[in-house]
Design a protein around this motif. Sequence first.
Motif, PDB file in Angstrom:
ATOM      1  N   ARG A 241      39.629  34.645  39.069  1.00 25.10           N
ATOM      2  CA  ARG A 241      39.664  33.210  38.774  1.00 25.10           C
ATOM      3  C   ARG A 241      38.498  32.820  37.865  1.00 25.10           C
ATOM      4  O   ARG A 241      37.372  33.290  38.034  1.00 25.10           O
ATOM      5  N   LEU A 242      38.795  31.965  36.906  1.00 32.72           N
ATOM      6  CA  LEU A 242      37.775  31.456  36.000  1.00 32.72           C
ATOM      7  C   LEU A 242      37.213  30.165  36.565  1.00 32.72           C
ATOM      8  O   LEU A 242      37.955  29.222  36.863  1.00 32.72           O
ATOM      9  N   GLY A 243      35.892  30.126  36.721  1.00 28.26           N
ATOM     10  CA  GLY A 243      35.231  28.933  37.209  1.00 28.26           C
ATOM     11  C   GLY A 243      34.199  28.434  36.232  1.00 28.26           C
ATOM     12  O   GLY A 243      34.100  28.910  35.086  1.00 28.26           O
ATOM     13  N   ALA A 244      33.387  27.486  36.705  1.00 27.81           N
ATOM     14  CA  ALA A 244      32.373  26.908  35.828  1.00 27.81           C
ATOM     15  C   ALA A 244      31.292  27.922  35.466  1.00 27.81           C
ATOM     16  O   ALA A 244      30.659  27.813  34.404  1.00 27.81           O
ATOM     17  N   GLN A 245      31.069  28.922  36.291  1.00 29.63           N
ATOM     18  CA  GLN A 245      30.027  29.916  36.048  1.00 29.63           C
ATOM     19  C   GLN A 245      30.598  31.292  35.714  1.00 29.63           C
ATOM     20  O   GLN A 245      29.878  32.287  35.782  1.00 29.63           O
ATOM     21  N   THR A 246      31.862  31.337  35.365  1.00 26.42           N
ATOM     22  CA  THR A 246      32.507  32.619  35.051  1.00 26.42           C
ATOM     23  C   THR A 246      32.481  32.848  33.543  1.00 26.42           C
ATOM     24  O   THR A 246      32.840  31.963  32.772  1.00 26.42           O
ATOM     25  N   SER A 247      32.063  34.030  33.151  1.00 23.21           N
ATOM     26  CA  SER A 247      31.978  34.397  31.730  1.00 23.21           C
ATOM     27  C   SER A 247      33.003  35.471  31.401  1.00 23.21           C
ATOM     28  O   SER A 247      33.436  36.231  32.271  1.00 23.21           O
ATOM     29  N   ILE A 248      33.387  35.516  30.122  1.00 24.80           N
ATOM     30  CA  ILE A 248      34.262  36.564  29.591  1.00 24.80           C
ATOM     31  C   ILE A 248      33.475  37.266  28.498  1.00 24.80           C
ATOM     32  O   ILE A 248      33.236  36.696  27.432  1.00 24.80           O
ATOM     33  N   ARG A 249      33.082  38.473  28.751  1.00 25.02           N
ATOM     34  CA  ARG A 249      32.232  39.183  27.785  1.00 25.02           C
ATOM     35  C   ARG A 249      32.530  40.674  27.822  1.00 25.02           C
ATOM     36  O   ARG A 249      33.164  41.171  28.756  1.00 25.02           O
ATOM     37  N   LYS A 250      32.050  41.354  26.771  1.00 26.28           N
ATOM     38  CA  LYS A 250      32.255  42.792  26.656  1.00 26.28           C
ATOM     39  C   LYS A 250      30.996  43.521  27.098  1.00 26.28           C
ATOM     40  O   LYS A 250      29.880  43.102  26.786  1.00 26.28           O
ATOM     41  N   ALA A 251      31.187  44.620  27.817  1.00 24.78           N
ATOM     42  CA  ALA A 251      30.072  45.472  28.241  1.00 24.78           C
ATOM     43  C   ALA A 251      30.508  46.921  28.076  1.00 24.78           C
ATOM     44  O   ALA A 251      31.322  47.422  28.853  1.00 24.78           O
TER      45      ALA A 251
END
Length: 325
Positions: A241-251
């Motif tokens: 789930r995407l929330g206010a503190q959720t990021s989408i990034r590459k690692a």
Amino acid sequence: MALEATAPVSFPVPKENEPVRRRAVFSHSVRGAESHHALSPDDAAAIRTRRRRKTNDDSLQLIDDLVNRPMDPMFSDSRLAHEHRSTFSIWFNRIVVFIICVGVGFACSLFVQQLQSDPRKQVRQTLATQLENRNSQIDELTTDVNNLRSQVDEQSKKISGSVKSDTLIQDEMVNGATVVEGEGITMTLADPIAASQSDQSSSTRVGTSTNIRVITDLDLQQLVSLMFQNGAEAIAINGNRLGAQTSIRKAGGHILIGMTAIQSPYTIEAIGDKSALAEAMGKKKLASLYDSFKEAGIYPQVSKSNSITLEAAVTGEVKYAERNE
């Protein structure tokens, strides 16, 4: 006497130049060996049959020795008799040689296998195993947090006897702090076949030296932004789930949703008006985006759903921000 008559032509060697002829005392057959040396110069029969030259040239004598007496006396003695070996010693030597050959072959195969093994691959496998274990722990802790949050809400209702306001409920839904359910759409997209067959940990993504175009974190961010712009109320990617503190990034070679790593294929679930969302995220509205995906071999699929359930997002504790009354 017939053998002596057919002896090869030879030249006499002076006394001071005669070679020293010793028996091969190291041979087991030296005691029973018979002499096969050339005849002595004092042998009268040999002297009669020899053809003498008037010259006393050392070079001719050397050539005569090489032609008529090429075999070393010690080697000649070693050929007089053969040592009789027992059957046991023969097979014992064969077995020992066979065991040595097997041992050397096994050691060489281990050495070649060690050379062919890639230590970096073992390190990647170890790190992947550790990452999977961490992800499992995060999933378990997330479930515990959600359960505890539900218990806290229930206890708060019992103590206060009041129900949450609509504004608070809406804020929790937008921030992903509560479980939600409703109709919506599901978009599925995957990396091209060429990228899925290769090692994702060793292949680089868009903007580097390789020509393989795969789905990046920027692609997922763009699709999520379009869904929110077109009325999506809650979104999850591969169950996160995407929330206010959720990021989408590459690692590295993976995409992280918050702290959870996900891999292709990617499933984006969005709750909202399913007809409006399906039309807004369809090929007609996003023709240029779909064309760029098609060139890379990526084909997004959008389907409508009557009921989608999304778990709460993992959120941290807010320590400094407060609501302004």
